[in-house]
Design a protein around this motif. Structure first.
Motif, PDB file in Angstrom:
ATOM      1  N   SER A  17       0.834  -1.210   0.000  1.00 23.97           N
ATOM      2  CA  SER A  17       0.000   0.000   0.000  1.00 23.97           C
ATOM      3  C   SER A  17       0.860   1.248   0.000  1.00 23.97           C
ATOM      4  O   SER A  17       1.992   1.240   0.496  1.00 23.97           O
ATOM      5  CB  SER A  17      -0.900   0.028   1.242  1.00 23.97           C
ATOM      6  N   LEU A  18       0.304   2.298  -0.562  1.00 21.89           N
ATOM      7  CA  LEU A  18       0.891   3.635  -0.500  1.00 21.89           C
ATOM      8  C   LEU A  18      -0.242   4.633  -0.353  1.00 21.89           C
ATOM      9  O   LEU A  18      -1.368   4.391  -0.823  1.00 21.89           O
ATOM     10  CB  LEU A  18       1.679   3.965  -1.764  1.00 21.89           C
ATOM     11  N   ARG A  19       0.076   5.750   0.260  1.00 23.54           N
ATOM     12  CA  ARG A  19      -0.901   6.834   0.367  1.00 23.54           C
ATOM     13  C   ARG A  19      -0.284   8.081  -0.251  1.00 23.54           C
ATOM     14  O   ARG A  19       0.728   8.587   0.245  1.00 23.54           O
ATOM     15  CB  ARG A  19      -1.288   7.099   1.815  1.00 23.54           C
ATOM     16  N   LEU A  20      -0.874   8.559  -1.319  1.00 23.42           N
ATOM     17  CA  LEU A  20      -0.425   9.780  -1.964  1.00 23.42           C
ATOM     18  C   LEU A  20      -1.179  10.969  -1.390  1.00 23.42           C
ATOM     19  O   LEU A  20      -2.374  10.866  -1.120  1.00 23.42           O
ATOM     20  CB  LEU A  20      -0.645   9.717  -3.468  1.00 23.42           C
ATOM     21  N   ALA A  21      -0.462  12.063  -1.246  1.00 24.12           N
ATOM     22  CA  ALA A  21      -1.084  13.287  -0.759  1.00 24.12           C
ATOM     23  C   ALA A  21      -0.856  14.404  -1.763  1.00 24.12           C
ATOM     24  O   ALA A  21       0.199  14.479  -2.393  1.00 24.12           O
ATOM     25  CB  ALA A  21      -0.505  13.671   0.595  1.00 24.12           C
ATOM     26  N   GLY A  42       5.297   4.486 -21.529  1.00 26.03           N
ATOM     27  CA  GLY A  42       4.850   4.148 -22.868  1.00 26.03           C
ATOM     28  C   GLY A  42       3.357   4.217 -23.082  1.00 26.03           C
ATOM     29  O   GLY A  42       2.856   3.788 -24.131  1.00 26.03           O
ATOM     30  N   LYS A  43       2.634   4.765 -22.107  1.00 25.90           N
ATOM     31  CA  LYS A  43       1.178   4.809 -22.229  1.00 25.90           C
ATOM     32  C   LYS A  43       0.655   6.237 -22.127  1.00 25.90           C
ATOM     33  O   LYS A  43       1.360   7.139 -21.706  1.00 25.90           O
ATOM     34  CB  LYS A  43       0.535   3.945 -21.142  1.00 25.90           C
ATOM     35  N   GLU A  44      -0.609   6.397 -22.517  1.00 26.90           N
ATOM     36  CA  GLU A  44      -1.270   7.685 -22.429  1.00 26.90           C
ATOM     37  C   GLU A  44      -1.679   7.978 -20.985  1.00 26.90           C
ATOM     38  O   GLU A  44      -1.769   7.084 -20.148  1.00 26.90           O
ATOM     39  CB  GLU A  44      -2.520   7.684 -23.309  1.00 26.90           C
ATOM     40  N   ARG A  45      -1.933   9.262 -20.725  1.00 26.57           N
ATOM     41  CA  ARG A  45      -2.442   9.657 -19.413  1.00 26.57           C
ATOM     42  C   ARG A  45      -3.780   8.970 -19.164  1.00 26.57           C
ATOM     43  O   ARG A  45      -4.628   8.906 -20.053  1.00 26.57           O
ATOM     44  CB  ARG A  45      -2.586  11.169 -19.343  1.00 26.57           C
ATOM     45  N   GLU A  46      -3.968   8.510 -17.946  1.00 26.62           N
ATOM     46  CA  GLU A  46      -5.141   7.727 -17.591  1.00 26.62           C
ATOM     47  C   GLU A  46      -5.798   8.314 -16.346  1.00 26.62           C
ATOM     48  O   GLU A  46      -5.116   8.620 -15.361  1.00 26.62           O
ATOM     49  CB  GLU A  46      -4.732   6.272 -17.315  1.00 26.62           C
ATOM     50  N   PHE A  47      -7.115   8.458 -16.394  1.00 31.28           N
ATOM     51  CA  PHE A  47      -7.859   8.894 -15.224  1.00 31.28           C
ATOM     52  C   PHE A  47      -7.806   7.795 -14.156  1.00 31.28           C
ATOM     53  O   PHE A  47      -7.923   6.606 -14.466  1.00 31.28           O
ATOM     54  CB  PHE A  47      -9.310   9.173 -15.602  1.00 31.28           C
ATOM     55  N   VAL A  48      -7.652   8.205 -12.890  1.00 30.62           N
ATOM     56  CA  VAL A  48      -7.615   7.251 -11.783  1.00 30.62           C
ATOM     57  C   VAL A  48      -8.806   7.450 -10.838  1.00 30.62           C
ATOM     58  O   VAL A  48      -9.551   6.515 -10.568  1.00 30.62           O
ATOM     59  CB  VAL A  48      -6.301   7.373 -10.994  1.00 30.62           C
ATOM     60  N   ARG A  67      -9.693  -1.059  -4.684  1.00 36.49           N
ATOM     61  CA  ARG A  67      -8.319  -1.032  -4.173  1.00 36.49           C
ATOM     62  C   ARG A  67      -7.884   0.381  -3.765  1.00 36.49           C
ATOM     63  O   ARG A  67      -7.129   0.547  -2.814  1.00 36.49           O
ATOM     64  CB  ARG A  67      -7.343  -1.565  -5.228  1.00 36.49           C
ATOM     65  N   PHE A  68      -8.348   1.384  -4.495  1.00 36.04           N
ATOM     66  CA  PHE A  68      -7.970   2.771  -4.226  1.00 36.04           C
ATOM     67  C   PHE A  68      -9.149   3.529  -3.623  1.00 36.04           C
ATOM     68  O   PHE A  68     -10.328   3.230  -3.935  1.00 36.04           O
ATOM     69  CB  PHE A  68      -7.561   3.478  -5.515  1.00 36.04           C
ATOM     70  N   THR A  69      -8.826   4.519  -2.812  1.00 34.03           N
ATOM     71  CA  THR A  69      -9.829   5.403  -2.235  1.00 34.03           C
ATOM     72  C   THR A  69      -9.324   6.832  -2.328  1.00 34.03           C
ATOM     73  O   THR A  69      -8.156   7.090  -2.023  1.00 34.03           O
ATOM     74  CB  THR A  69     -10.092   5.063  -0.765  1.00 34.03           C
ATOM     75  N   ILE A  70     -10.206   7.746  -2.730  1.00 37.36           N
ATOM     76  CA  ILE A  70      -9.847   9.159  -2.786  1.00 37.36           C
ATOM     77  C   ILE A  70     -10.637   9.900  -1.708  1.00 37.36           C
ATOM     78  O   ILE A  70     -11.819   9.610  -1.466  1.00 37.36           O
ATOM     79  CB  ILE A  70     -10.116   9.758  -4.182  1.00 37.36           C
ATOM     80  N   SER A  71      -9.977  10.850  -1.074  1.00 37.39           N
ATOM     81  CA  SER A  71     -10.629  11.648  -0.051  1.00 37.39           C
ATOM     82  C   SER A  71     -10.011  13.038  -0.034  1.00 37.39           C
ATOM     83  O   SER A  71      -8.930  13.247  -0.588  1.00 37.39           O
ATOM     84  CB  SER A  71     -10.483  10.986   1.333  1.00 37.39           C
ATOM     85  N   ARG A  72     -10.700  13.973   0.617  1.00 34.91           N
ATOM     86  CA  ARG A  72     -10.177  15.329   0.681  1.00 34.91           C
ATOM     87  C   ARG A  72     -10.481  15.940   2.035  1.00 34.91           C
ATOM     88  O   ARG A  72     -11.429  15.543   2.725  1.00 34.91           O
ATOM     89  CB  ARG A  72     -10.769  16.187  -0.441  1.00 34.91           C
ATOM     90  N   ASP A  73      -9.659  16.919   2.395  1.00 34.28           N
ATOM     91  CA  ASP A  73      -9.849  17.697   3.607  1.00 34.28           C
ATOM     92  C   ASP A  73      -9.803  19.162   3.198  1.00 34.28           C
ATOM     93  O   ASP A  73      -8.719  19.711   2.993  1.00 34.28           O
ATOM     94  CB  ASP A  73      -8.752  17.363   4.618  1.00 34.28           C
ATOM     95  N   ASN A  74     -10.950  19.772   3.073  1.00 36.45           N
ATOM     96  CA  ASN A  74     -10.990  21.156   2.588  1.00 36.45           C
ATOM     97  C   ASN A  74     -10.394  22.144   3.584  1.00 36.45           C
ATOM     98  O   ASN A  74      -9.916  23.207   3.198  1.00 36.45           O
ATOM     99  CB  ASN A  74     -12.423  21.554   2.241  1.00 36.45           C
ATOM    100  N   ALA A  75     -10.413  21.789   4.848  1.00 30.55           N
ATOM    101  CA  ALA A  75      -9.805  22.671   5.845  1.00 30.55           C
ATOM    102  C   ALA A  75      -8.298  22.738   5.668  1.00 30.55           C
ATOM    103  O   ALA A  75      -7.671  23.765   5.953  1.00 30.55           O
ATOM    104  CB  ALA A  75     -10.152  22.186   7.247  1.00 30.55           C
ATOM    105  N   LYS A  76      -7.720  21.655   5.200  1.00 29.89           N
ATOM    106  CA  LYS A  76      -6.271  21.584   4.999  1.00 29.89           C
ATOM    107  C   LYS A  76      -5.880  21.787   3.542  1.00 29.89           C
ATOM    108  O   LYS A  76      -4.691  21.841   3.234  1.00 29.89           O
ATOM    109  CB  LYS A  76      -5.743  20.236   5.491  1.00 29.89           C
ATOM    110  N   LEU A  81      -4.894   9.976  -1.934  1.00 31.26           N
ATOM    111  CA  LEU A  81      -5.234   8.766  -2.694  1.00 31.26           C
ATOM    112  C   LEU A  81      -4.638   7.583  -1.948  1.00 31.26           C
ATOM    113  O   LEU A  81      -3.400   7.420  -1.941  1.00 31.26           O
ATOM    114  CB  LEU A  81      -4.698   8.839  -4.121  1.00 31.26           C
ATOM    115  N   GLN A  82      -5.480   6.801  -1.317  1.00 34.55           N
ATOM    116  CA  GLN A  82      -5.038   5.599  -0.625  1.00 34.55           C
ATOM    117  C   GLN A  82      -5.042   4.454  -1.622  1.00 34.55           C
ATOM    118  O   GLN A  82      -6.078   4.146  -2.223  1.00 34.55           O
ATOM    119  CB  GLN A  82      -5.963   5.285   0.555  1.00 34.55           C
ATOM    120  N   MET A  83      -3.899   3.827  -1.774  1.00 32.64           N
ATOM    121  CA  MET A  83      -3.754   2.752  -2.756  1.00 32.64           C
ATOM    122  C   MET A  83      -3.387   1.464  -2.046  1.00 32.64           C
ATOM    123  O   MET A  83      -2.314   1.377  -1.425  1.00 32.64           O
ATOM    124  CB  MET A  83      -2.680   3.120  -3.786  1.00 32.64           C
TER     125      MET A  83
END
Length: 124
Positions: A17-21, A42-48, A67-76, A81-83
């Motif tokens: 797992s990785l968590r992107l911020a 070697g590939k095109e840009r892909e929506f996640v 497998r992936f989850t997206i979330s946001r914190d508008n205060a911060k 992206l949790q992978m």
């Protein structure tokens, strides 16, 4: 003007797992949908994944659903992206982007601010 900076990429073994911020600066993005895209070698840009302005509505590509989850914190002013259960096919540079709109979109054309990207490498 909005600046987006991604972090959290790296090298991980398959199944791991990785968590992107993504941190926004310059002005708030709380009124904008926020998305993650990726570019594999070697590939095109892909929506996640995308989250609407409030965080109450998300949409993920079929390839990452469950497998992936997206979330946001508008205060911060951040979007994460949790992978989980990563696969070598997930190897790519991942980009955070801010949409022109508050509702979500899968089209890169609807996004007008982009980060520099963070590398994710999944080894088999």
């Amino acid at each position: 003007q909005v600046q987006l900076v991604e972090s959290g990429g790296g090298l991980v073994q398959a199944g791991g797992s990785l968590r992107l911020a993504c941190t926004a600066s310059g002005r708030t993005v709380s009124g904008n949908a926020m998305g993650w895209f990726r570019v594999a070698p070697g590939k095109e840009r892909e929506f996640v994944a995308v989250v609407n302005w409030s965080g109450g509505n998300t949409y993920l590509a079929d390839s990452v659903k469950g497998r992936f989850t997206i979330s946001r914190d508008n205060a911060k002013n951040t979007v994460d992206l949790q992978m989980n259960n990563l696969d070598p096919d997930d190897t790519a540079v991942y980009y955070c982007a801010a949409s022109r709109y508050s509702s979500w979109s899968v089209s890169a054309l609807d996004y007008h601010y982009w980060g520099q990207g963070t590398q994710v490498t999944v080894s088999s």
